[in-house]
Design an enzyme around this catalytic site. Structure first.
Site, PDB file in Angstrom:
ATOM      1  N   LYS A  80       0.843  -1.204   0.000  1.00  0.00           N
ATOM      2  CA  LYS A  80       0.000   0.000   0.000  1.00  0.00           C
ATOM      3  C   LYS A  80       0.874   1.248   0.000  1.00  0.00           C
ATOM      4  O   LYS A  80       1.890   1.290   0.715  1.00  0.00           O
ATOM      5  CB  LYS A  80      -0.916  -0.021   1.229  1.00  0.00           C
ATOM      6  N   SER A 155      -9.758   1.842   3.123  1.00  0.00           N
ATOM      7  CA  SER A 155      -8.890   2.621   2.263  1.00  0.00           C
ATOM      8  C   SER A 155      -7.883   1.782   1.473  1.00  0.00           C
ATOM      9  O   SER A 155      -7.364   2.245   0.474  1.00  0.00           O
ATOM     10  CB  SER A 155      -8.118   3.646   3.102  1.00  0.00           C
ATOM     11  N   SER A 179      -9.934  -0.569   7.199  1.00  0.00           N
ATOM     12  CA  SER A 179      -9.338  -0.378   5.874  1.00  0.00           C
ATOM     13  C   SER A 179      -8.668  -1.599   5.272  1.00  0.00           C
ATOM     14  O   SER A 179      -8.288  -1.574   4.108  1.00  0.00           O
ATOM     15  CB  SER A 179      -8.331   0.767   5.915  1.00  0.00           C
TER      16      SER A 179
END
Lengths: 479, 493
Positions: A80, A155, A179
């Protein structure tokens, strides 16, 4: 070459061992595949072919010398874009950091490298990990590989999507209010939020420090546990990282589940879509058949979780995001004076959601409001954590839906932040309590949208959670 | 709203008021590394060279508290007689400034490391106790340079070498009533921190910084006046001058019927005045909250005691010991404990000397005189402390006259040699010529008939006394060996 889109860590290791392919071949194929497939989903923000190639060469050299290539030797993994990667752009999906190249690796990234992983690229996400749909990325939303007109969740939407799409074998994400688990459930993959302190946060760009977790995404429970094993454990660079030893998850998860006690928190079955509920109940039936005892429990402070969460996380975020001020490594809007430079830089380059949270957080910490908001929220947080310890004193694990609904359409909830915040209603409590939790695929709706089953266990009892998830998966899960 | 400034108060007006002063003192802890990372704290390095992801505030970097910094902070707090809180908590102080890379300072707020201490001061013989409200730890910011560069018109420069330097902030009670008391308080803190080596307290290097809170009220009034904070007090003299000016300014305002506004003011060393920096009514809101990246600081009773037991002697007990052990006068003890190096030097000299009191005179008089003239500190003294002890010994035994010793002393200073070595080298020597000695000895024997008689009666220990008398009579120049021989022969014949 194997079918890259369904490859598991076990298959990578097997293939390398049997010399079906070399790590360099795999790295190149994976990179090519990822770059070719990415336009469909926009799940990657950048690729790191040199990094992957270099790591692959080392894995091949080790294999040639008969050495252990590492726990994740030769496994293509995405990270990420909120995890700091030395020499590789780390944008946090923000225009502020569009050209920021870190001078150091996050501990989790360093440990991935040390275990032989091939880091193929940086996964898209909501700006500074703030969002539940990945629509807050400054570089465009991610499309759900399962249904391209839908969000992948957020997210860590990109991290979930690359695993679902098959453009990485596993990935790292971060979870502050859901997330990791919510996108895992939306994309039909396994996502793990470990105990707070289990994985170092050093190098994870902070959103809300007391809630931020680093965790893995993978195609199955075993792979997820393996990635966690590689990155978990005490880190001298993170004062909040735990000394507790890391279990042998591969051994622990294979232990039988018969006789294990599962609690069903009744508050988590209010207000969810019927189809999602049906899948979770079906999942519970599977576990019952495996010999688990299921009983209803109560987490009475659940109703306050969203308010509590959005006070604490915005307060911390308002402080954590202060460093993006135009002075050093961020984008800068030129202006005549200092204060004008600050406000223009932050005004122009932060996205709407970040601004909303900075304003909320600044407000709740303001003189005269601190006691009423932040302090009160911390007290509520203690009560919510207490709910979990009370419930988990009686049962081994709790099971609930991850999200009240499956992946929604892109654009559907953007106009209404409150609706968006409610999609985290079942996940934020796990972060507030700091306990391990995960999403494991639990069938699909009639429309073919994945549903995720959430498992919570006690502090540092990831093994318990993996055991249930693994048994559930091995039993075939839910259709 | 700018108010018309009133004239400064006259001495008659001042006499009816009482100033109330509190100080906020920052001391840089004497660690080799920063408080939350491993970067060196060395001074004068190239800009931004002593930095890493943590002190640069790079995204994702996290602080980890230095144990050494914590230990020094505990020592410093104990030196100020504070209670150490079993649990203290770091908090973020949020504000924007270019030399604050994280956008917040990591400090302590509602749960500081230590509280309820005191400092005893002595102003012109009057003893007074000043309360210490609290001691807390924090990291320093970097340094901004707004001028001196080609493009200073448009840009400022930031050096983050200092960012993350460990500090303690010592907050006093508003217990001081004059600039002199404030000066004495600051001196005591500096001395204490230096003695226990918690801080070098070099104001020029920014290792000791002081802000003063000043208000005035009519004598006998119970309520405090409105307080003004004075910053930019960069030397002990400035602290005194700044406070003195501020007292006159405030009384002047009140006497002209105006009110004192709650402000932060800057001391201007050129004009000796304080000027408005900002009105407190528009004070910044720092939005303090507990630092989530750091665990609470837990100090157990055992650990505290262990630190306490290893602490070096503080100035005031050392002063007391100098008085009791070495028989010094209070004033001398005070002078000799002004700094740790001075106290250490004196003590080494005293231990090498038969008379600590006379040793003190040599250190405070001759040595300090030469050091001052040469612009050297006591640490740079070319005379090792032991040489002073030796010198006193030589005087005491009569081998050296006081006059000769004073002649030798500058040579000891310039050449770094011991007194004996210089006597030998320069032939400042002793008279060894038997004829010359004979004459002196005869005179001494004639002058001390009683001792001669006692010696002959068996009190041979008196030989030393008689040798000493001969040495004295020869102004220290007689060769003691020769004197010894001749005396013995004469007495026993």
């Amino acid at each position: 070459m194997e079918n890259l889109s369904t490859l598991t860590i076990g298959e990578v290791k097997q293939g390398l061992k049997e010399k079906k392919f070399s790590a360099v071949e795999l790295a190149r194929a994976a990179m090519q595949f990822a770059e070719a497939e990415n336009p469909k989903t926009n799940a990657y923000l950048s690729f790191s072919p040199e990094l992957a190639e270099e790591a692959a060469k080392q894995v091949d050299a080790k294999l040639a010398h008969g050495e252990d290539p590492g726990l994740l030797g030769g496994v293509p993994i995405a990270v990420k874009d909120v995890l700091s990667t030395k020499g590789v752009k780390t944008t946090c999906a923000s225009r502020l950091l569009e050209n920021y190249v870190p001078a150091y690796d996050a501990t989790a990234v360093e440990r991935l490298k040390a275990s032989g992983a091939l880091i193929v690229g940086k996964a898209n996400c909501d700006e500074f990990a703030m969002g539940s749909s990945n629509e807050n990325s400054a570089f465009g939303p991610v499309r759900n590989p399962v249904a391209l007109d839908r969000v992948p969740g957020g997210s860590s939407g990109g991290s979930a999507a690359v695993v679902a799409q098959g453009t990485a074998v596993a990935s790292l994400g971060s979870d502050t209010g859901g997330s990791i688990r919510q996108p895992a459930s939306f994309c039909g993959v396994v996502g793990v939020t470990p105990t707070y302190g289990r994985v170092s946060r050093y190098g994870l760009v902070a959103f809300a420090s007391s809630l931020d977790h680093v965790g893995p995404f993978a195609r199955n429970v075993s792979d997820a546990a393996l990635v966690l094993e590689a990155i978990a454990g005490r880190d001298e660079l993170d004062a909040t990282s735990a000394f507790a030893p890391v279990d042998d998850y591969q051994a622990e998860m294979r232990k039988p589940v018969a006789g294990m006690k599962i609690g069903i928190p009744k508050e988590y079955f209010d207000g969810l879509e019927a189809e999602t509920g049906d899948k979770i109940y079906a999942g519970l039936e599977v576990l019952k058949k495996l010999g688990c005892e299921v009983k209803e429990v109560s987490l009475p402070h659940t109703a306050y979780a969203i308010s509590c969460y959005y006070i604490i996380c915005t307060a911390e975020a308002s402080s954590n995001l202060a460093r993006y001020d135009g002075v050093r490594y961020t984008a800068r809007a030129e202006a005549a004076g200092l204060n004008e430079m600050y406000s223009r830089t932050r005004g122009e380059f932060f996205g709407m959601e970040c601004k909303r949270r900075i304003m909320l957080g600044t407000y709740v910490l303001s003189h005269g409001y601190y006691d009423a908001f932040y302090l009160k929220a911390q007290k509520v947080r203690t009560l919510i954590a207490g709910d979990f310890s009370n419930a988990l004193a009686d049962v081994d694990a709790l099971i609930a839906p991850v999200s009240p609904f499956p992946a929604f359409k892109i654009g559907e909830k953007m106009a209404d932040p409150m609706q968006m915040y409610l999609s985290d209603i079942y996940t934020i409590t796990g972060d507030l309590a700091g306990i391990p939790c995960m999403s494991v695929p639990c069938g699909k709706t009639a429309a073919g949208l994945p549903v995720g089953m959430q498992i919570f266990s006690g502090h540092f009892k990831e093994s318990t959670m993996f055991r249930l998830a693994y048994a559930f998966e091995q039993a075939g899960g839910v259709a | 709203m700018p108010t018309a400034e009133a004239a400064l108060a006259t001495p008659e007006q001042v006499a009816t008021y009482e100033p109330v002063i509190g100080l906020e003192v920052h001391c840089q802890l004497a660690t080799n590394t920063k408080i939350f990372c491993g970067c060196p704290t060395s001074f004068g390095e190239n800009p931004n060279s002593n930095t890493c992801p943590v002190c640069l505030g790079l995204p994702g970097a996290l602080p980890v508290l230095s144990r050494h910094a914590l230990e020094l902070a505990i020592e410093g707090s104990l030196a100020l007689h504070c209670e150490i809180n079993a649990k203290s908590v770091f908090a973020r102080k949020n504000y924007f400034y270019p030399d604050l890379p994280k956008g917040y300072q990591i400090s302590q707020y509602d749960q500081p490391l230590a509280e309820h201490g005191h400092v005893d001061i002595n102003v012109e013989g009057t003893h007074k106790r000043v309360g210490v409200t609290r001691v807390h730890m924090e990291d320093d910011a970097g340094k901004s340079s707004h001028d001196g560069f080609k493009d200073s018109e448009k840009y400022s420069y930031v050096d983050l070498n200092r960012a993350g330097t460990p500090l303690i902030e010592i907050v006093s009670e508003p217990d001081m009533r004059s600039a002199d008391e404030a000066y004495a308080y600051l001196t005591e803190i500096k001395q204490a921190m230096q003695f226990i080596e918690v801080s070098a307290c070099d104001m020029e290097k920014g290792q000791l910084r002081c802000d003063a809170n000043v208000s005035v009220r009519l004598k006998g009034a119970e309520q405090f006046g409105t307080k003004v904070e004075i910053k930019n007090l960069n030397s002990f003299r400035h602290v005194k001058l700044g406070i003195e000016y501020e007292i006159l300014r405030q009384i002047g305002l009140l006497e002209s019927g105006q009110r004192v506004r709650q402000q932060t003011r800057l001391f201007n060393p050129d004009s000796g005045e304080t000027t408005l920096m900002r009105d407190k009514e528009e004070a910044a809101d720092y939005r303090y909250f507990p630092e989530p990246d750091l665990l609470p600081v837990i100090v157990t009773e055992e650990w505290k005691n262990e630190i306490h037991s290893k602490m070096a002697e503080l100035p005031s007990p050392r002063r007391a010991r100098f008085i009791n052990e070495y028989g010094l006068r209070e004033y001398d003890a005070q002078v000799l404990t002004l700094t740790r190096p001075m106290a250490d030097y004196y003590e080494r000299a005293a231990k090498a000397s038969p008379d600590p009191k006379i040793t003190a005179n040599w250190v405070m008089g001759e040595l300090v005189g030469l050091l001052n003239a040469a612009g050297k500190s006591i640490e740079e003294s070319p005379i090792p402390a032991e040489h002073i002890g030796e010198l006193v010994g030589l005087i005491q035994s009569g081998e050296l006259s006081g006059k000769l010793a004073k002649e030798i002393f500058p040579k000891m200073f310039s050449d770094g040699l011991g007194p004996k070595a210089i006597m030998d080298r320069d032939g400042l020597k002793q008279i060894s010529d038997t004829g010359a000695l004979d004459k002196i000895i005869e005179e001494v024997l004639a002058a001390n008939p009683k001792e001669v008689e006692q010696y002959k009666a068996g009190k041979v220990a008196l030989l030393g006394f008689l040798v000493g008398q001969v040495m004295k009579a020869s102004k220290g120049q007689a060769n003691p060996g020769a004197v010894n021989g001749i005396l013995k022969a004469k007495l026993e014949s």
